[in-house]
Write an enzyme that holds these catalytic residues in place. Sequence first.
Site, PDB file in Angstrom:
ATOM      1  N   GLU B  71       0.870  -1.163   0.000  1.00 48.89           N
ATOM      2  CA  GLU B  71       0.000   0.000   0.000  1.00 48.89           C
ATOM      3  C   GLU B  71       0.910   1.217   0.000  1.00 48.89           C
ATOM      4  O   GLU B  71       1.765   1.346   0.885  1.00 48.89           O
ATOM      5  CB  GLU B  71      -0.817  -0.028   1.284  1.00 48.89           C
ATOM      6  CG  GLU B  71      -2.213   0.479   1.180  1.00 48.89           C
ATOM      7  CD  GLU B  71      -2.878   0.494   2.545  1.00 48.89           C
ATOM      8  OE1 GLU B  71      -3.016   1.590   3.083  1.00 48.89           O
ATOM      9  OE2 GLU B  71      -3.212  -0.571   3.072  1.00 48.89           O
ATOM     10  N   ASP B  82      -4.777   9.946   9.978  1.00 48.10           N
ATOM     11  CA  ASP B  82      -3.471   9.421  10.365  1.00 48.10           C
ATOM     12  C   ASP B  82      -2.949  10.004  11.663  1.00 48.10           C
ATOM     13  O   ASP B  82      -3.121  11.186  11.957  1.00 48.10           O
ATOM     14  CB  ASP B  82      -2.458   9.690   9.249  1.00 48.10           C
ATOM     15  CG  ASP B  82      -2.713   8.797   8.055  1.00 48.10           C
ATOM     16  OD1 ASP B  82      -2.729   7.564   8.232  1.00 48.10           O
ATOM     17  OD2 ASP B  82      -2.931   9.327   6.945  1.00 48.10           O
TER      18      ASP B  82
END
Lengths: 374, 294
Positions: B71, B82
């Site tokens: 990824e 995040d």
Amino acid sequence: MPAILELEEAYGKTRRDRAFQAEFADYLKRFVGRPTSLYFAERLTKRLGGAKIYLKREDLCHTGAHKINNSIGQVLLARRMKKKRVIAETGAGQHGVATATAAAMFGLTCEIYMGTEDMERQSLNVFRMRLLGATVTGVDAGSRTLKDAINEAMRDWTTNVRTTNYILGSVLGPHPYPMMVRDFQSIIGREARKQILAEEGRLPDYLVACVGGGSNSIGLFHAFLKNPHVRMVGVEAAGLGIESGKHAARFAGGRPGVLHGTMTYLLQDDDGQVNLTHSVSAGLDYAAVGPEHSYYHDAGRIQYTSATDEEALAAFDLLARDEGIMPALESAHAVAEVVKLAPKLKKKQVVIVNLSGRGDKDVQQVARIKGVTL
Amino acid sequence: MTSNPPGHRTDASRVTRHASRAPNRLERKFGDLRAKGEKALIAYIMAGDPSLHETEALVLQLEQSGADIIELGVPFSDPIADGPVIQKAAERALRSGTSLRKILQTVASLRSKTQIPLVLMAYYNTIYALGEAAFCKRAVEAGVDGVIVPDMPPEEAGPLEAVAEQTGLQTIFLLAPTSTPARRTVVARRSRGFLYYVSLTGITGAKLTNLAEVRRNVAKIRRATDVPVAVGFGIATPQDAAQVAGIADGVIVGSAIVRQVGEHQHDPGLPERVGRFVRSLKAAIAPSGASSTA
Ligand SMILES: Cc1ncc(COP(=O)(O)O)c(C=O)c1O
């Protein structure tokens, strides 16, 4: 995302709930001190020599700005949703202070996220929030201003969704925030409409307000949108000037993009990275504008201009000396536009400016800019 | 994305599965692994951290070290899903001049050397800036297999999903533990390539605490779809990976790998260093792995 769906459903119910609306109105009256006055600025009107200038005095709200209207509404909603903790982002610190205040009144735990650059220029408000029992958490990422504080608040909300409501401070972010915050702020325009009809027997020719995320402006404008003869001007922060690239004028310098779950005008580079912004006023220093403003911009219903740091500071001085009112630096941008606009209008024309907040929070910063040590 | 009224939402039933298309790299990989009784190790790195040149070396090394799918994070200025580790990686990548366009060039260059499935994790505005249709076309031409857009809810995904479907790019959706059953069904049916189950309410880099909940929810997802289910967020150690491999078809490790990249960014042996960690993860999820549980 599930958090937003839960909020949307809860707000959908309260929006139609008479008891909720009555409770909200009651707190606005007895705790916030509404209605705020619509004040004829006689000396400023004379000096500019054109239209009659009225000030909608949101600076007289409890805690010093319009932000408290929204905080009370959303904290009441959080209580209905049985959330014990509220979080918020803040730029100028006014929304943080308002949310900390509402949380204190209702006995909820409160955490406020604030960019470290904003903490420095609004240190007085940081201390106020702490006095009110809130935790203030500095955000040291990106531009260290409002956008980064929103990022961190969203991360917190995703993590603590089961106990926490996120009290967003402007007409930004994903649905239902832009609609909900507008609903809670539209009291400003509903009052102003009644007041100007009582005072002048007619509707105003112009409404002027500063646009950060866009909540005080849409709050004033909303009740007049259906009256095509009422012109509306939103004032963005031109910072050091549009050409300098150091500004927060989304309509002059941006294009549509997606930030914080909203598609709207956004200051960004060719790759879609969000640009750093600059304004002397922390509350206008944000790369995106509320999506409803983008809609009215494209539809041509609201006109958007900007005022530089310098123009805002001059307007701050002017209002202090002519009217005995120190505006927030955000609101000073709206006053700066009136300084340009009023002389071009006829004496019988009427302008209402939204004085979204008072300047007490900015006194230290203005002193610093003028080179005065306190 | 915009504040559309609820009535605006895309009808999930309009999107039908393309049974006739030849299997792509993701489907083949999950098929091969299933045949061998293995689970997929999905390794996340931030493209351009510390440079795109290193990214190329890292992808090849991670494949050798046992990663089954890579990824690639597309750096964004405002990564709201995040935690601090990946935020810092994004800042490093942006400082090294990384953009989505350049990442696609890197992928194209990698495709002469490897056929490992490559998935992009990109915040929506980076795709929107390129244009959804142009993005899908160029991504597939470069050799990208799938895309994850963490800030795009399925309610707003219709347009991207439609062009992705035409070009053969797999749109992988995320599901959170707090998703309602109705949403779970919709997302399960629409996810292509695999479904990304988020192990916790939170952001990348948090700590995995509730394995029982993961097990329950993965079981529920399986009832709604036969697309492989991969679990990510909070998987930091070989032990975590082994436990999750007992539940899901794929184990996604992000922050723990990105942290290694950050720590060794100036080290000439960067790829090998990170490779060693990935090898320990793969060993832990191997069927013969001693610590494997179920
Ligand atoms: C006094 C004041 N006015 C205006 C603003 C800008 O926000 P908005 O555009 O949402 O009214 C702020 C934000 O902090 C503020 O404190």
